[in-house]
Design an enzyme around this catalytic site. Structure first.
Site, PDB file in Angstrom:
ATOM      1  N   ASP A 110       0.770  -1.250   0.000  1.00 64.49           N
ATOM      2  CA  ASP A 110       0.000   0.000   0.000  1.00 64.49           C
ATOM      3  C   ASP A 110       0.802   1.301   0.000  1.00 64.49           C
ATOM      4  O   ASP A 110       0.552   2.192  -0.788  1.00 64.49           O
ATOM      5  CB  ASP A 110      -0.925   0.046   1.223  1.00 64.49           C
ATOM      6  CG  ASP A 110      -1.794  -1.194   1.351  1.00 64.49           C
ATOM      7  OD1 ASP A 110      -1.641  -2.130   0.543  1.00 64.49           O
ATOM      8  OD2 ASP A 110      -2.632  -1.227   2.270  1.00 64.49           O
ATOM      9  N   GLU A 123       2.184  -9.802  11.494  1.00 64.04           N
ATOM     10  CA  GLU A 123       1.899  -9.404  10.116  1.00 64.04           C
ATOM     11  C   GLU A 123       3.210  -9.256   9.322  1.00 64.04           C
ATOM     12  O   GLU A 123       3.313  -9.669   8.183  1.00 64.04           O
ATOM     13  CB  GLU A 123       1.136  -8.070  10.139  1.00 64.04           C
ATOM     14  CG  GLU A 123       0.654  -7.601   8.783  1.00 64.04           C
ATOM     15  CD  GLU A 123      -0.216  -6.342   8.885  1.00 64.04           C
ATOM     16  OE1 GLU A 123      -0.309  -5.756   9.999  1.00 64.04           O
ATOM     17  OE2 GLU A 123      -0.796  -5.937   7.864  1.00 64.04           O
TER      18      GLU A 123
END
Ligand code: DGY
Length: 421
Positions: free
Chosen positions: A164, A394
């Site tokens: 992103d 993550e």
């Protein structure tokens, strides 16, 4: 070791919402496209039925034009922004309006081969239905995201890359206005330290793009004309090529000659186009900003992902590996998603430097394909050790090894199962 396997299984079970897996609770409470493809490969190591199910549930979100969206909102949740009311798409099950890297074809081959090996009942019919969905999606990529037939596919939103807030977008995204029609009410920074997330300014530009495409009625032709952000991207194209090869392989094994030929034509075109993106002076591949016409030279992991779908000659692969070593040699955990110590590098901030297990997985496959077993094994060990030490985070800070972002993360569990099998 058993302890870590048990924890990986436990995470996948805890994140199950009924045949699909959320990336992690609360921060990502829906089904994400490339997350699910990696998760399906993780399931393929121990539960083939569930692996098929993961992909089948993802295709419930497929649009009539073939796109598989980046989020499928199977059930409501108020812990995530932007939800279906912001996307304003018209699919029966609410979805986002953009896509994500097409790992799906790679996952389908892995699941299909595991099923063949195990002699699983109904495997052929399930593979066939998913193959048709995958082929439709690849056709969409070439039609909607490469209308000029260059062989490189373009992204219209940084979220489509999966990376992103990568420094790769800094120049292109700066041209996108920060004004929005939609109120930006972030939820992510309520779950995770804001210093590990994209900045508010990035979010305003992300949502400006969503507003722009919603105003186009999500018509790909109008979006292509109107967008202020258009990048022909080498990470996505590299994945598309590998997934295209895997779909071609499945087509042949199912006796679908015409489909295999169609995929072979796409793959040949993309193979040539990707090779042309190699820059010897940088020892990596570069994306192209289609608005400015310039190369994107920001040093990110995307520059090495094409190894996944290409067989490079000796000189090129040696140069790429030497560059990769330069980036990772002094790191506690490889592979940093931005070259360490350049100005844009932020080792804890999401896609601006941290090491991600699924990126390592793609790089390991690319290195093995290109006869680099030593570097591949070093990267595999780095990934497995980081997870065993810090848990199923993550992503990881490459300088300290610290687990960052969301915890109990599904694709990190899947990567552990896959890389330790
Ligand atoms: C997010 O919301 O952070 C996602 O990465 C977008 O898909």
């Amino acid at each position: 070791m058993t302890k870590h396997f048990d924890e990986a299984y436990r995470i996948l079970a805890a994140n199950d919402r009924g045949g699909y897996t959320v990336p992690t609770d609360r921060l990502y409470p829906f089904q994400w496209n490339w997350d699910s493809a990696f998760v399906a490969m993780g399931f393929a190591t121990f539960d083939i039925d569930r692996a098929y199910r993961e992909l089948e549930r993802l295709t419930e979100g497929q649009w009539a034009d073939g796109m598989i969206p980046h989020i499928v909102f199977h059930q409501p949740s108020d812990t995530y922004f932007p939800g279906p009311d912001v996307w304003r798409t018209s699919h029966t099950i609410p979805t986002s309006g953009i896509t994500q890297p097409p790992v799906f074809g790679m996952a389908l081959r892995a699941v299909h081969e595991a099923a063949e090996k195990a002699g699983t009942k109904n495997a052929k019919a399930r593979t066939l239905a998913l193959f048709q969905a995958g082929l439709k999606w690849h056709r969409w990529w070439y039609k909607a995201r490469d209308p000029d037939g260059t062989g490189l596919v373009a992204l219209l939103h940084p979220w489509e890359s999966g990376s992103d807030n990568s420094p790769a977008w800094d120049i292109a995204l700066a041209r996108v206005p920060t004004t929005t029609d939609t109120a930006v009410v972030r939820k992510d920074t309520g779950h995770v330290d804001a210093a590990m997330r994209p900045r508010d300014e990035d979010y305003r530009r992300f949502i400006h793009l969503v507003d722009t495409y919603a105003a186009c009625g999500w018509d790909p032709v109008k979006q292509w004309e109107k967008t202020p952000f258009k990048v022909a991207e080498v990470q996505t194209t590299g994945i598309l090529l590998k997934a295209g090869e895997d779909l071609e392989h499945i087509a042949k094994s199912l006796g679908l000659e015409a489909e295999a030929q169609e995929l072979a034509n796409y793959n040949d075109l993309t193979h040539k186009a990707l090779l042309a993106q190699w820059r010897p002076e940088l020892s990596r591949f570069v994306s192209r900003d289609l608005i400015s016409g310039e190369d994107i030279e920001a040093p990110t992991q995307a520059g090495f992902i094409p190894l996944l779908g290409l067989d490079l000659g000796g000189g090129m692969v040696d140069a790429a590996v030497a560059e990769m070593k330069l980036w990772s040699n002094d790191m506690k955990v490889a592979f940093p998603t931005t070259k360490p110590f350049v100005e844009s590098w932020e080792p804890k901030r999401y896609w601006r430097g941290p090491a991600w297990a699924i990126i390592n997985w793609l790089l390991i496959d690319g290195l093995n394909r290109n006869s680099q077993p030593e570097m591949a094994e070093a990267l595999r060990l780095s990934t497995v050790n980081a997870i065993e030490k810090e848990g199923f985070a993550e992503y990881f800070d490459p300088t300290t090894g610290e687990g960052c972002g969301g915890l109990g993360f599904s694709w990190t569990a899947a990567a552990y199962l896959w890389l330790s099998r």
